[in-house]
Design an enzyme around this catalytic site. Structure first.
Site, PDB file in Angstrom:
ATOM      1  N   TYR A  70      -2.504  -7.750 -12.472  1.00  0.00           N
ATOM      2  CA  TYR A  70      -1.881  -7.176 -13.666  1.00  0.00           C
ATOM      3  C   TYR A  70      -2.868  -6.621 -14.676  1.00  0.00           C
ATOM      4  CZ  TYR A  70       2.277  -9.111 -11.621  1.00  0.00           C
ATOM      5  OH  TYR A  70       3.300  -9.373 -10.753  1.00  0.00           O
TER       6      TYR A  70
ATOM      7  N   PHE B  50       8.762 -18.291 -17.031  1.00  0.00           N
ATOM      8  CA  PHE B  50       9.988 -17.513 -16.866  1.00  0.00           C
ATOM      9  C   PHE B  50       9.880 -16.612 -15.650  1.00  0.00           C
ATOM     10  CE2 PHE B  50       7.185 -15.499 -19.990  1.00  0.00           C
ATOM     11  CZ  PHE B  50       7.032 -14.221 -19.487  1.00  0.00           C
TER      12      PHE B  50
ATOM     13  N   ARG C 192       0.815  -1.223   0.000  1.00  0.00           N
ATOM     14  CA  ARG C 192       0.000   0.000   0.000  1.00  0.00           C
ATOM     15  C   ARG C 192       0.848   1.272   0.000  1.00  0.00           C
ATOM     16  NH1 ARG C 192      -2.877  -3.858  -0.572  1.00  0.00           N
ATOM     17  NH2 ARG C 192      -4.691  -4.479   0.683  1.00  0.00           N
TER      18      ARG C 192
END
Length: 409
Positions: free
Chosen positions: A123, A409, A90
């Site tokens: 994301y 990866f 945060r």
């Protein structure tokens, strides 16, 4: 004390790597694994946030060539090793690292950023959309006959040391990369990670094995696997755990699966990562016995919308104006005219009326052809502004083969 974002120095790599391990709850890595990870790390693309002497957040990038529809080796920044300590949440540290990463990729001329997500919800807000899926298969080799195709008896199979066989396997892999969107051209040295076989990571299975498939003396396929012994009241019920299986033609692929089906003292074969259009589903007489499980894999984010859309070809002629929103990378916002076909494409800013409205996240999802614009529109994530624009663009963005990421990866 104020935090500082900066590139990782050579002497700080161990502390940076330890921070990553703690974030993902991993056991300390052994010296062999650690050495390979260090070698694969691009230190000039690795960043950390430091609070005094402590590394409290991490992120890195890897330079890949990504196969996209109609083109191989498009530069892509592979975002990896992202973590923030619970003590420093945060505070905007992740946002700061993401902005640094995308700005750096843009400056390097990489039109795409890609990642595999431990928590996908994180994301999406940075513009990454799920672009490929993978199949996990658990094949019942007791009830299913082994795959057969004319010519399989002409394929010579031989066991080889996995490390010693790496050059031959890599030649097969390199020939496959241009043919399927989502596959990665890797820097030298990455292949050694594919045969890392630490006892602590075997989860009850034996050592890694490798079988090579040859035709007229040429290696045309391979499979890497380990056997987990299982015994029940009825006898042996071991599991063949396939790590990688690749082949240059259908006959060799069938021959490798026939071999795996026939390993003594086993009753099933499991593989965690295969494309959604994997031929095994059709080689098997009953695909239900393969128990397919679907999950997301590669996430894609256009860093430069114009360059990204111009880097691929299109399955059908397309001429559409896209109204793109991208608050995190405002240089992408606005209208873009995409014109292209199977030979190439151009994408440039325009003031013409838009045919479709969508965010950069939806462009990422549709980019490799794994998800259609029509499906995204049905979810309310793409809006048609000109009648007919959606159907035409959706067909054009498609791919002949399903996009697939062969490894993480």
């Amino acid at each position: 004390m104020a935090t500082e974002l900066r590139r990782v120095r050579d002497a700080e790599w161990d502390a940076w790597s330890d921070t990553v391990d703690r974030a993902f709850g991993e056991l300390p890595t052994g010296p062999e694994h650690r050495a390979l990870r260090r070698e694969a790390t691009e230190i000039d693309r690795s960043m950390g946030v430091w609070d005094g002497a402590d590394c409290v957040a991490t992120a890195g990038a890897l330079s890949f060539g990504l196969t996209v529809p109609g083109a191989a080796g498009v530069p892509a920044a592979g975002l990896t090793m992202v973590s923030v300590r619970p003590t420093h949440r945060r505070r905007g540290l992740l946002r700061t690292m993401m902005r640094h990463h995308l700005t750096d990729a843009r400056e390097r001329g990489e039109p795409l950023s890609v990642l595999t997500a431990s928590e996908p919800a994180i994301y999406g807000r940075f513009g990454y959309g799920p672009a490929t899926q993978e199949l996990q298969l658990t094949v019942d080799t007791v009830r299913l006959p082994a795959p057969e195709l004319p010519g399989v008896n002409g394929v010579r199979l031989r066991l080889a040391d996995p490390a010693a066989a790496l050059p031959e396997c890599e030649r097969v892999y390199a020939r496959l990369v241009p043919g399927r969107p989502g596959m990665l051209a890797r820097a030298p040295g990455w292949e050694r990670l594919a045969v890392l076989d630490l006892p602590a990571g075997r989860d009850g299975a034996g050592e890694l094995q490798c079988v090579l498939a040859e035709v007229d003396g040429e290696v045309r396929g391979y499979a890497r696997y380990a056997i987990r012994p299982v015994w029940d009241d009825a006898g042996p019920a071991g599991v063949v755990r396939v790590r990688h299986i690749e082949a240059l033609d259908p006959v060799v692929y069938a021959a490798l699966w026939r071999y795996l089906f026939g390993i003594d003292l086993t009753s099933s074969v499991s593989v965690r990562t295969r494309p959604v259009d994997d031929p095994l589903l059709h080689l098997a007489v009953d695909m239900r016995r393969c128990r397919p499980v679907l999950r997301d894999a590669l996430f894609v984010r256009p860093v430069e919308v114009g360059a990204a859309l111009a880097a691929r070809t299109y399955r059908a002629p397309v001429d559409v104006v896209l109204e793109v929103t991208d608050p995190f990378c405002p240089w992408n916002e606005g209208r873009w005219r995409l014109t292209g076909d199977g030979t190439g494409a151009v994408c440039a800013p325009t003031t013409d009326p838009a045919g479709l409205a969508l965010s950069v996240r939806e462009l990422g999802s549709a980019y490799l052809g794994g998800f259609t614009l029509t499906a995204l529109a049905a979810a309310g994530r793409v809006r048609e502004l000109r009648p007919g624009a959606l159907a035409a663009a959706s067909v054009a963005f498609g791919s002949e083969v399903a996009p697939w990421l062969p490894h993480g990866f």
